[in-house]
Design a protein around this motif. Structure first.
Motif, mmCIF file in Angstrom:
data_model
loop_
_atom_site.group_PDB
_atom_site.id
_atom_site.type_symbol
_atom_site.label_atom_id
_atom_site.label_comp_id
_atom_site.label_asym_id
_atom_site.label_seq_id
_atom_site.Cartn_x
_atom_site.Cartn_y
_atom_site.Cartn_z
ATOM 1 N N UNK A 187 0.861 -1.260 0.048
ATOM 2 C CA UNK A 187 -0.032 0.137 -0.007
ATOM 3 C C UNK A 187 0.964 1.453 -0.053
ATOM 4 N N UNK A 188 1.771 1.426 0.919
ATOM 5 C CA UNK A 188 2.796 2.270 1.006
ATOM 6 C C UNK A 188 3.672 2.785 -0.688
ATOM 7 N N UNK A 189 3.780 1.592 -0.987
ATOM 8 C CA UNK A 189 4.842 1.655 -2.282
ATOM 9 C C UNK A 189 3.717 2.197 -3.584
ATOM 10 N N UNK A 190 2.581 1.835 -3.267
ATOM 11 C CA UNK A 190 1.691 2.133 -4.321
ATOM 12 C C UNK A 190 1.342 3.778 -4.295
ATOM 13 N N UNK A 191 1.231 4.185 -3.011
ATOM 14 C CA UNK A 191 1.082 5.807 -2.741
ATOM 15 C C UNK A 191 2.124 6.290 -3.045
ATOM 16 N N UNK A 192 3.458 5.762 -2.836
ATOM 17 C CA UNK A 192 4.689 6.387 -3.425
ATOM 18 C C UNK A 192 4.646 6.558 -4.851
#
Length: 544
Positions: free
Chosen positions: A263-268
């Motif tokens: 999830x964080x990588x997709x936000x990044x």
């Protein structure tokens, strides 16, 4: 040359009303007077001072047996409420009521952001609750960062519904939101170079953008709250996101954005994509052209492009896309006040056809229209706003927060006519019937029903005019307040015919004295109604 240099000295009435019209939907006489004698810095400080909304939260008085009331604060699922169309209209009425009650830039900038990141409230934007969240998101960033808004709005439930990104999956891509994000919301196409190559981006970039956006879904129950805005947002379905790296075209220097697996990588990944788009000079220029057309005028000459758009875009980009400093630079400039040249052919004052929203807002606020209080007279207020929304705005080509297409209202984008779209054979009747409706208190655009508000022009003249017994003085003062520029004696004499009915000037003096002695307003009301109808439907008032 056109100049962004700040205007010097203090504002006279001409400049004060110009600033207030362009920067606010409130046009009270007291607001104009408050700006007179202020420097532009002092006036902008007033316009940008934080003010809580007068009407704090929309309220639905229906169904009568058990009103939904403050349904937006309910813990019930948003789609459990009936009357979603009515509720969306109530939300629009909440925004509009607040916009005409305060001399503030926040409502103009909120509406500007609506024209930049378009959602149509009645055409697939989801529940009324989601539309309310969307409107609050625009309001949250009205003095903030456009680039950050571009990231946040990608998770907005209304936007996810409206442009179908909630259906965008890795194995079944939906390019709708990706295309509009590039074509309409941010960088824009630019001249077409070749098939699928639009200068600022290519069809490959649309495909790659859709992959970046894949797996971002609606969260219908509003259970996920954004930590920055404290507003509900959508969710990430990791399994439906394209986790591969995305390679963009020569328009973005063949940049590669790493695909995310968490999830964080997709936000990044989304952040990196938006940063890439906003790093382009074309993106900054597209927003500055939108701001110029919204606040100043639609014609952008080569001189304006060189002297206004380019330096303004450079400043916007260097300031990391903070919108308020850019708008303040524009609104304080010599160019905004037409003080940078002596060319009478390119006047800024009176250069735009008023939008229907501006027209009804100015009339309602300036004439102290006795609009029902939405908190204590909610049924009557809803009926009045239904006249504004369903009859006047619709007949005038501006269904509030519901443009016909994702491109927005034609007056904001469709060249070469732009704002002249507001005044056409299809819209003129509604514009001309508005003042007749407000004076009579009846819907003269449609069914002749009571609209639950009525303009008392006798009271307005009595309260606001310095010398109400002098016909020419009354016409002069009204025109000085309500028109962009002063009118000549010939024009005053023309309007005086509506007041005097062919009688000499002392006729009006005697009629006003009789009214003050007897309080029988039959004669003066009839003449003033005729005068104000003529003055509001004159070309001078149709322009801003």
């Amino acid at each position: 040359m056109a100049s962004l240099a700040s205007i010097s000295g203090t504002l006279d009435q001409r400049k004060a009303k110009h600033l207030l019209r362009r920067a606010s939907y409130n046009f009270e006489k007291s607001s104009i007077e408050n700006f007179v004698g202020k420097t532009i810095t002092e006036a902008l400080n007033i316009l940008t001072t934080e003010q809580p909304n007068i009407w704090s939260e929309p309220y639905d008085p229906l169904p009568t047996s058990s009103p939904d009331g403050y349904w937006l604060a309910s813990t019930e699922h948003p789609n459990s409420f009936s009357g979603q169309g009515r509720k969306r209209k109530i939300i629009a009425s909440w925004w509009w009521f607040n916009s005409i009650k305060q001399s503030t830039l926040k409502h103009k900038l909120t509406f500007f952001l609506h024209t930049s990141f378009t959602v149509s409230k009645d055409s697939g934007s989801g529940t009324s609750t989601h539309f309310y969240d969307h409107l609050r998101l625009l309001e949250h960033y009205r003095y903030g960062n456009i680039k950050t808004l571009a990231k946040k709005i990608t998770f907005d439930n209304s936007m996810l519904n409206y442009l179908d990104n909630t259906s965008n999956n890795a194995n079944n891509p939906n390019e709708n939101y990706a295309r509009e994000f590039l074509e309409l919301f941010t960088i824009l196409k630019g001249p077409q170079i070749a098939n699928g190559d639009y200068t600022n981006y290519t069809e490959l970039d649309v495909q790659q953008t859709a992959k970046v956006f894949s797996g971002i879904k609606t969260m219908a129950d509003r259970s996920i709250i954004d930590s920055d805005t404290n507003l509900p947002k959508g969710r990430i379905a990791i399994g439906q996101h394209d986790t591969n790296d995305k390679t963009f075209s020569h328009a973005f220097n063949n940049q590669i954005i790493s695909g995310g697996n968490t999830e964080q990588e997709i936000i990044d990944e989304l952040d990196a994509f938006v940063e890439m788009v906003f790093a382009q000079d074309a993106t900054a220029k597209s927003f500055c052209r939108k701001l110029y057309r919204f606040f100043i005028k639609n014609e952008i000459t080569s001189e304006i492009e060189t002297d206004i758009i380019t330096p303004l875009a450079t400043a916007l980009k260097n300031n990391n896309y903070e919108i308020l400093p850019t708008v303040e630079t524009l609104l304080s400039s010599e160019h905004f006040f037409d003080a940078d040249d002596t060319d009478a052919s390119d006047e800024i004052f009176g250069s735009q056809v008023k939008s229907p929203l501006q027209l009804v807002s100015e009339m309602s606020s300036h004439f102290d229209l006795n609009i029902p209080d939405p908190t204590t007279q909610n049924f009557d207020f809803y009926r009045f706003f239904s006249f504004v929304h369903d009859y006047f705005l619709l007949s005038s080509g501006m269904y509030l927060f519901s443009p016909d297409s994702v491109a927005g209202y034609p007056a904001h984008y469709q060249e070469p006519d732009y704002d002249r779209h507001w005044f056409s054979s299809n819209t003129v009747l509604g514009r001309y019937k508005l003042i007749e409706s407000l004076i009579s208190g009846r819907n003269k655009i449609g069914n002749n029903n009571l609209i639950r508000a009525q303009l008392d022009i006798v009271l307005y003249i009595s309260d606001h005019m310095a010398n109400p017994s002098n016909a020419i003085d009354v016409i002069t003062e009204i025109s000085e307040l309500l028109y962009p520029e002063s009118i000549d004696q010939e024009r005053k004499d023309y309007f005086a015919e509506n007041l005097l009915e062919g009688f000499p000037a002392y006729y009006w003096t005697g009629a006003w004295i009789d009214y003050t002695n007897t309080m029988d307003d039959t004669v003066v009301r009839s003449r003033l109604d005729a005068l104000i109808t003529a003055m509001m439907n004159a070309a001078e008032f149709q322009l801003t």
